[in-house]
Design an enzyme around this catalytic site. Structure first.
Site, mmCIF file in Angstrom:
data_model
loop_
_atom_site.group_PDB
_atom_site.id
_atom_site.type_symbol
_atom_site.label_atom_id
_atom_site.label_comp_id
_atom_site.label_asym_id
_atom_site.label_seq_id
_atom_site.Cartn_x
_atom_site.Cartn_y
_atom_site.Cartn_z
ATOM 1 C CG ASP A 1 -0.156 -0.101 2.535
ATOM 2 O OD1 ASP A 1 0.760 -0.941 2.630
ATOM 3 O OD2 ASP A 1 -0.452 0.670 3.462
ATOM 4 N NE ARG B 1 10.074 1.193 -0.516
ATOM 5 C CZ ARG B 1 9.058 0.849 0.262
ATOM 6 N NH1 ARG B 1 8.259 -0.099 -0.113
ATOM 7 N NH2 ARG B 1 8.879 1.438 1.411
ATOM 8 C CE LYS C 1 -0.621 0.853 6.472
ATOM 9 N NZ LYS C 1 0.689 0.672 5.872
ATOM 10 C CD GLU D 1 1.221 0.098 10.263
ATOM 11 O OE1 GLU D 1 0.371 0.004 9.356
ATOM 12 O OE2 GLU D 1 2.441 0.183 10.045
ATOM 13 C CD GLU E 1 6.394 1.966 11.496
ATOM 14 O OE1 GLU E 1 5.551 2.102 10.592
ATOM 15 O OE2 GLU E 1 7.606 1.723 11.289
ATOM 16 C CE LYS F 1 1.712 -3.298 8.933
ATOM 17 N NZ LYS F 1 1.475 -3.465 7.498
ATOM 18 C CB SER G 1 9.353 -5.695 8.163
ATOM 19 O OG SER G 1 9.149 -4.862 7.063
ATOM 20 N N GLY G 2 9.168 -2.640 9.573
ATOM 21 C CA GLY G 2 9.720 -1.408 10.144
ATOM 22 C C GLY G 2 11.170 -1.077 9.843
ATOM 23 N N GLY G 3 11.768 -1.690 8.829
ATOM 24 C CA GLY G 3 13.170 -1.391 8.531
ATOM 25 C C GLY G 3 14.100 -2.529 8.913
ATOM 26 C CB SER H 1 0.975 -7.000 8.227
ATOM 27 O OG SER H 1 0.488 -6.072 7.278
ATOM 28 N NE ARG I 1 10.119 -0.365 5.258
ATOM 29 C CZ ARG I 1 10.421 0.388 6.308
ATOM 30 N NH1 ARG I 1 11.590 1.034 6.337
ATOM 31 N NH2 ARG I 1 9.587 0.534 7.310
ATOM 32 C CE1 TYR J 1 5.495 0.711 3.791
ATOM 33 C CE2 TYR J 1 3.223 0.714 3.108
ATOM 34 C CZ TYR J 1 4.427 0.076 3.194
ATOM 35 O OH TYR J 1 4.587 -1.172 2.669
HETATM 36 P P1 13P Z 1 7.060 -2.356 6.530
HETATM 37 O O1 13P Z 1 6.922 -3.844 6.777
HETATM 38 O O2 13P Z 1 7.933 -2.024 5.372
HETATM 39 O O3 13P Z 1 7.369 -1.605 7.777
HETATM 40 O O4 13P Z 1 5.640 -1.853 6.038
HETATM 41 C C1 13P Z 1 4.493 -2.311 6.563
HETATM 42 C C2 13P Z 1 3.467 -1.264 6.539
HETATM 43 O O5 13P Z 1 2.371 -1.481 6.112
HETATM 44 C C3 13P Z 1 3.799 0.042 7.112
HETATM 45 O O6 13P Z 1 2.666 0.785 7.274
#
Ligand code: 13P
Length: 354
Positions: free
Chosen positions: A28, A37, A141, A183, A185, A225, A267-269, A295, A298, A354
């Site tokens: 997304d 990317r 999301k 989410e 984060e 998430k 995955s956050g980096g 989920s 990257r 994102y």
């Molecule tokens: P990453 O796994 O790259 O962090 O992305 C997931 C995502 O949906 C971030 O909002």
């Protein structure tokens, strides 16, 4: 329509998304992020190239064995594949549930610390969500972002405002039949240790569920998430995968209600390999009230994008299938590190959007 009209469907969709051994493919990226990317492989950011890249991912043979849902950007939800068939139909043929990013990005949060944000997109959300449902989406999301760069962690204002936004969003999309992925984060930016992350994350996730309670969110029809509980990217103290797993499960046990069917980590980096290994360690420890899965954006796409390189469909599909299978195994505690093609390149970028 109200939540009551969708209650059974919401619970069923959330349970399907949280099927053991499956996880979510996050595709997304907003158009500017997708452009970054594509630029990394020297491909121009045109609608045709985005269609070709994402179409390549969605038609990977057997992807649905490992992936329960795919989060799309608005453009993809209504887009057709190059062969004329809708992208959502390509996903449905693989048994993959289409989802949609409904937030409209981060905005500066007046009155908070200089770098702090809130997530926009609440106005008219229920109407948009109903349209997305008609177009085939069954989950949504919304990504709120907090940072620990300040010694005391995020301000009380940022925690409250972001928790409230997540809960308002969750309630709004449930009224239109979409399962909300919630989410909150916590960015890896900073030099804090894992104990600090754990303390802040517990505070944040608890605030999210308090806000969900006030907003009468149907928790059985949601997924969480979160980031994994990891030290800051500049922290000097290294931690083992077993430590990350132990801390993450502890943070979640302290703050996530058992009625939530699944936790799907971002995955956050983290590198592709680390994201799989950490998830695997958590599932080796096992015995949690929720399904623990992924989920990833990257960490599922990095090698696939490089393999595809603008036109090589077979290579792209080979890599996305390898990571999807690896993470499927990790979500059952059965992943053997290094057994699938992956990259251990760190994918962390400071102040990530994102
Ligand atoms: P990453 O796994 O790259 O962090 O992305 C997931 C995502 O949906 C971030 O909002």
């Amino acid at each position: 329509m109200t939540i009551a009209d969708y209650q059974e469907e919401l619970i069923e969709t959330a349970q399907k998304l949280a099927t053991r051994g499956k996880g979510i493919l996050a595709v997304d990226e907003s158009t500017p992020t997708c452009g970054k990317r594509l630029a990394s492989i020297d491909v121009e950011n045109t609608e045709e190239n985005r269609q070709a890249y994402r179409g390549m991912l969605f038609t990977s043979p057997g992807l649905g064995e490992y992936i329960s849902g795919a989060i799309l950007f608005e453009e993809t939800l209504s887009q057709s594949h190059a062969d004329g068939e809708k992208m959502v139909d390509k996903l449905s043929q693989q048994g993959i549930i289409p989802g949609i990013k409904v937030d409209q990005g981060l905005k500066p949060l007046a009155g908070a610390l200089a770098h702090e944000t809130y997530c926009s997109g609440l106005d008219g959300l229920k109407v948009r969500a109903a349209q997305y449902y008609d177009e085939g989406a069954r989950f949504a999301k919304w990504r709120a972002v907090l940072q620990i760069t300040n010694k005391n962690g995020p301000s009380e204002l940022a925690v409250k405002e972001n928790a409230w936004g997540l809960a308002r969003y969750a309630r709004s999309v449930q009224e239109a039949g979409l399962v909300p992925i919630i989410e909150p984060e916590i960015l890896m930016d900073g030099d804090h240790d894992i104990d600090k992350t754990s303390e802040v994350q517990e505070r944040v996730v608890k605030a999210v569920y308090r806000a969900c309670e006030v907003n009468h969110v149907l928790l059985e029809g949601t997924l969480l998430k979160p980031s994994m509980t990891v030290p800051g990217a500049e922290c000097k103290v290294e931690v083992t995968p077993a430590t990350v797993a132990k801390y993450t499960i502890q943070t979640m046990l302290r703050s996530v209600p058992a009625s939530v069917p699944g936790i799907v980590f971002l995955s956050g980096g983290l590198s592709e390999e680390a994201a799989s290994v950490y998830l695997n360690e958590m599932n080796v420890l096992g015995d949690t009230p929720w399904n623990l899965s992924f989920s990833y954006g990257r960490a599922l796409q990095h090698s696939a994008l490089r393999g595809w390189a603008g036109s090589n469909i077979d290579e792209g599909q080979k890599f996305v299938l390898a990571r999807a299978q690896a993470n499927s195994e990790a979500s059952k505690g059965e992943y053997v590190p290094g057994s699938q093609a992956s990259s251990d390149e760190k994918l962390y970028v400071a102040g990530y959007t994102y």
